[in-house]
Design a protein around this motif. Structure first.
Motif, PDB file in Angstrom:
ATOM      1  N   ARG A  34      37.989 -36.824  80.141  1.00 20.68           N
ATOM      2  CA  ARG A  34      37.113 -37.866  79.605  1.00 20.68           C
ATOM      3  C   ARG A  34      36.778 -37.599  78.136  1.00 20.68           C
ATOM      4  O   ARG A  34      36.709 -38.536  77.328  1.00 20.68           O
ATOM      5  N   ASP A  35      36.592 -36.328  77.788  1.00 21.84           N
ATOM      6  CA  ASP A  35      36.286 -35.993  76.387  1.00 21.84           C
ATOM      7  C   ASP A  35      37.439 -36.383  75.471  1.00 21.84           C
ATOM      8  O   ASP A  35      37.223 -36.937  74.381  1.00 21.84           O
ATOM      9  N   ASP A  36      38.672 -36.081  75.894  1.00 22.08           N
ATOM     10  CA  ASP A  36      39.831 -36.402  75.054  1.00 22.08           C
ATOM     11  C   ASP A  36      40.051 -37.909  74.955  1.00 22.08           C
ATOM     12  O   ASP A  36      40.337 -38.432  73.872  1.00 22.08           O
ATOM     13  N   LEU A  37      39.919 -38.626  76.066  1.00 24.69           N
ATOM     14  CA  LEU A  37      40.078 -40.082  76.013  1.00 24.69           C
ATOM     15  C   LEU A  37      39.021 -40.715  75.121  1.00 24.69           C
ATOM     16  O   LEU A  37      39.295 -41.686  74.408  1.00 24.69           O
ATOM     17  N   ASP A  79      52.554 -48.757  65.737  1.00 26.67           N
ATOM     18  CA  ASP A  79      51.107 -48.913  65.823  1.00 26.67           C
ATOM     19  C   ASP A  79      50.495 -47.857  66.741  1.00 26.67           C
ATOM     20  O   ASP A  79      49.441 -47.273  66.435  1.00 26.67           O
ATOM     21  N   ILE A  80      51.157 -47.625  67.872  1.00 23.18           N
ATOM     22  CA  ILE A  80      50.652 -46.631  68.822  1.00 23.18           C
ATOM     23  C   ILE A  80      50.685 -45.239  68.196  1.00 23.18           C
ATOM     24  O   ILE A  80      49.733 -44.449  68.317  1.00 23.18           O
ATOM     25  N   ARG A  81      51.774 -44.916  67.512  1.00 27.62           N
ATOM     26  CA  ARG A  81      51.889 -43.603  66.869  1.00 27.62           C
ATOM     27  C   ARG A  81      50.808 -43.415  65.814  1.00 27.62           C
ATOM     28  O   ARG A  81      50.181 -42.346  65.731  1.00 27.62           O
ATOM     29  N   ALA A  82      50.558 -44.445  65.020  1.00 25.92           N
ATOM     30  CA  ALA A  82      49.515 -44.363  63.996  1.00 25.92           C
ATOM     31  C   ALA A  82      48.141 -44.205  64.643  1.00 25.92           C
ATOM     32  O   ALA A  82      47.298 -43.428  64.167  1.00 25.92           O
ATOM     33  N   PHE A  83      47.907 -44.931  65.742  1.00 27.29           N
ATOM     34  CA  PHE A  83      46.635 -44.834  66.454  1.00 27.29           C
ATOM     35  C   PHE A  83      46.392 -43.407  66.947  1.00 27.29           C
ATOM     36  O   PHE A  83      45.294 -42.860  66.818  1.00 27.29           O
ATOM     37  N   ILE A  84      47.437 -42.780  67.525  1.00 30.18           N
ATOM     38  CA  ILE A  84      47.288 -41.418  68.036  1.00 30.18           C
ATOM     39  C   ILE A  84      47.114 -40.431  66.887  1.00 30.18           C
ATOM     40  O   ILE A  84      46.249 -39.538  66.936  1.00 30.18           O
ATOM     41  N   ASN A  90      42.038 -33.427  69.742  1.00 26.08           N
ATOM     42  CA  ASN A  90      42.752 -32.160  69.930  1.00 26.08           C
ATOM     43  C   ASN A  90      44.187 -32.305  69.442  1.00 26.08           C
ATOM     44  O   ASN A  90      44.945 -33.136  69.955  1.00 26.08           O
ATOM     45  N   PRO A  91      44.608 -31.513  68.448  1.00 28.96           N
ATOM     46  CA  PRO A  91      45.964 -31.676  67.890  1.00 28.96           C
ATOM     47  C   PRO A  91      47.068 -31.403  68.909  1.00 28.96           C
ATOM     48  O   PRO A  91      48.142 -32.016  68.830  1.00 28.96           O
ATOM     49  N   LYS A  92      46.863 -30.503  69.853  1.00 27.33           N
ATOM     50  CA  LYS A  92      47.887 -30.226  70.855  1.00 27.33           C
ATOM     51  C   LYS A  92      48.055 -31.418  71.800  1.00 27.33           C
ATOM     52  O   LYS A  92      49.172 -31.753  72.201  1.00 27.33           O
ATOM     53  N   VAL A  93      46.942 -32.043  72.143  1.00 26.45           N
ATOM     54  CA  VAL A  93      47.009 -33.236  72.986  1.00 26.45           C
ATOM     55  C   VAL A  93      47.716 -34.364  72.237  1.00 26.45           C
ATOM     56  O   VAL A  93      48.554 -35.076  72.796  1.00 26.45           O
ATOM     57  N   ILE A 134      47.902 -40.299  77.275  1.00 24.01           N
ATOM     58  CA  ILE A 134      46.987 -39.363  76.609  1.00 24.01           C
ATOM     59  C   ILE A 134      46.274 -38.508  77.652  1.00 24.01           C
ATOM     60  O   ILE A 134      46.050 -37.306  77.452  1.00 24.01           O
ATOM     61  N   GLY A 135      45.940 -39.124  78.795  1.00 24.82           N
ATOM     62  CA  GLY A 135      45.280 -38.361  79.855  1.00 24.82           C
ATOM     63  C   GLY A 135      46.161 -37.271  80.420  1.00 24.82           C
ATOM     64  O   GLY A 135      45.712 -36.141  80.644  1.00 24.82           O
ATOM     65  N   VAL A 136      47.433 -37.579  80.666  1.00 23.60           N
ATOM     66  CA  VAL A 136      48.365 -36.553  81.153  1.00 23.60           C
ATOM     67  C   VAL A 136      48.500 -35.440  80.128  1.00 23.60           C
ATOM     68  O   VAL A 136      48.506 -34.248  80.473  1.00 23.60           O
ATOM     69  N   ALA A 137      48.631 -35.803  78.850  1.00 19.41           N
ATOM     70  CA  ALA A 137      48.740 -34.787  77.799  1.00 19.41           C
ATOM     71  C   ALA A 137      47.507 -33.890  77.797  1.00 19.41           C
ATOM     72  O   ALA A 137      47.615 -32.666  77.655  1.00 19.41           O
ATOM     73  N   SER A 138      46.333 -34.480  77.966  1.00 14.35           N
ATOM     74  CA  SER A 138      45.099 -33.694  78.021  1.00 14.35           C
ATOM     75  C   SER A 138      45.123 -32.716  79.188  1.00 14.35           C
ATOM     76  O   SER A 138      44.806 -31.529  79.036  1.00 14.35           O
ATOM     77  N   CYS A 139      45.500 -33.208  80.374  1.00 11.91           N
ATOM     78  CA  CYS A 139      45.525 -32.345  81.562  1.00 11.91           C
ATOM     79  C   CYS A 139      46.529 -31.209  81.419  1.00 11.91           C
ATOM     80  O   CYS A 139      46.261 -30.070  81.810  1.00 11.91           O
TER      81      CYS A 139
END
Length: 383
Positions: A34-37, A79-84, A90-93, A134-139
């Motif tokens: 939730r923090d990363d999202l 657009d998605i890449r720029a948004f991320i 978190n840079p690793k996420v 993004i959630g999977v990357a966070s986990c």
């Protein structure tokens, strides 16, 4: 010991199923998820609901991602890449999320014959898919799991509705992402692996295999998809294990076969051609004897793991063999040290040794001078 994650794809795999399996196995990841999202701004446009259910008698975790009505469109890859990239997160996420999306974009670009930056996502780029990836990357990052494997994958069958009309299952982008993975048809219809699920596997599982490495099982998580299957539960299981991985070695693919109908000259040329391939590590042979006393060449080719299909095609094209033996084997490689280009210098348990390449001695006249030059060069590099 390092942690290993194994996806047991019983019913199928999608982005939300992967998220659910993580949270079921490792509930403490919910807060970092939730923090990363929130840091990416995704929770401004979606709501995340985690709930427990029973599926064919099994207790599972299901995650629902609902998009708010006024969420802006997010269709284009650039657009998605720029948004991320611009998110204060978190840079690793960020890096892992971009890797997953990049695999999707490359597959879509190949399907539609357009440059990657011109890819226009349809089904996979709404805010719920952003939350999934993004959630999977966070986990993955917060789980500390270092290596991944997956079971054989059910391809499914039928048609799936897309912006381009009804397309066969698996969807074209999914098929491209699953190259090299083992498929096992269980006769259950429908879309079993979504493009997002395939991109997650493509990103995490570097060497597709059906078997997980030996280890000690720590946790298991079970999630469920929205659809019901006729003969089995539509679930995804995640096993989290401790494994004893020898990081001093790696895995290579080995092909071996016998030939008795090529001349030595033909085989020499064939092995030279095989060694030229970038995914081949080495190739050689020894001489044996087969039935009726016929002499045969016993060939062995070592290649980079993950290039099995390329290795097979190459050996069938360059030699007269009609069959191959294939296995993955673990190898140990000594540490290579800095040295002149024509010298192999390695660290052994009893000290440093050096060996000059024989081609470097070809211009030196007489055996005595070649041996002296070799000895002096090797002693200089060993000291």
């Amino acid at each position: 010991m390092p942690l290993h994650g194994h996806f047991d794809v019983v019913g199928g795999i999608s982005g939300d199923m992967t998220l659910g399996a993580f949270i079921d196995a490792l509930p403490h990841l919910e807060q970092s998820l939730r923090d990363d999202l929130s840091a990416f701004g995704v929770l401004d446009h979606v709501t995340l609901t985690i709930r427990k259910e029973r599926v064919m008698g099994l207790h599972v975790t299901r995650i629902d991602v609902d998009v708010v009505s006024d969420a802006p469109p997010t269709h284009h890859w650039h657009d998605i890449r720029a948004f991320i990239n611009q998110a204060d997160a978190n840079p690793k996420v960020k890096m892992l999320a971009i890797d997953i999306f990049t695999h999707l974009a490359e597959a879509e670009a190949q399907c539609h014959g357009v440059p990657v930056d011109h890819v226009h996502f349809h089904e996979i780029a709404d805010w719920d898919s952003l939350a999934d990836i993004i959630g999977v990357a966070s986990c993955v990052i917060h789980s500390g799991i270092e290596s991944w494997s997956c079971s054989a994958l059910p391809p499914g069958s039928g048609r799936v509705k897309t912006a381009h009309g009804l397309l066969p299952v698996p969807a074209p982008a999914t098929v491209l992402l699953l190259r090299g993975f083992e498929l096992s048809n269980d006769d259950e219809a429908g879309e079993r692996i979504t493009p997002t699920g395939a991109a997650v596997l493509k990103t995490l599982v570097s060497t597709p295999k059906a078997a997980a490495p030996s280890g000690w099982l720590n946790e298991i998580g079970i999630s469920a998809g929205a659809r019901s299957l006729a003969q089995k539960p539509n679930i995804l299981r995640l096993f989290v294990s401790e494994v004893a991985i020898d990081k001093r070695g790696d895995t290579v693919t080995r092909l071996s076969f016998d030939i008795d109908d090529m001349t030595a000259e033909e085989l020499s040329v064939a092995l030279d051609q095989i060694r030229e391939a970038p995914f081949v590590l080495d190739a050689g042979y020894h001489v044996g004897f087969g039935k009726k006393g016929r002499m045969r060449f016993c060939i062995e080719v070592l290649g980079i793991a993950g290039h099995e299909s390329n290795l097979i095609d190459l050996c069938f094209a360059e030699t007269s063999t009609i069959g191959l033996r294939i296995d993955d084997c673990h190898r140990r490689v000594l540490e290579r040290l800095d040295a002149p280009e024509n010298v192999k210098r390695v660290r052994r348990p009893n000290g440093v040794t050096a060996k000059i390449e024989s081609d470097s001695l070809a211009a030196t006249k007489t055996l005595k001078d070649r041996r002296t030059h070799s000895r002096n060069t090797e002693q200089q590099n060993e000291s």
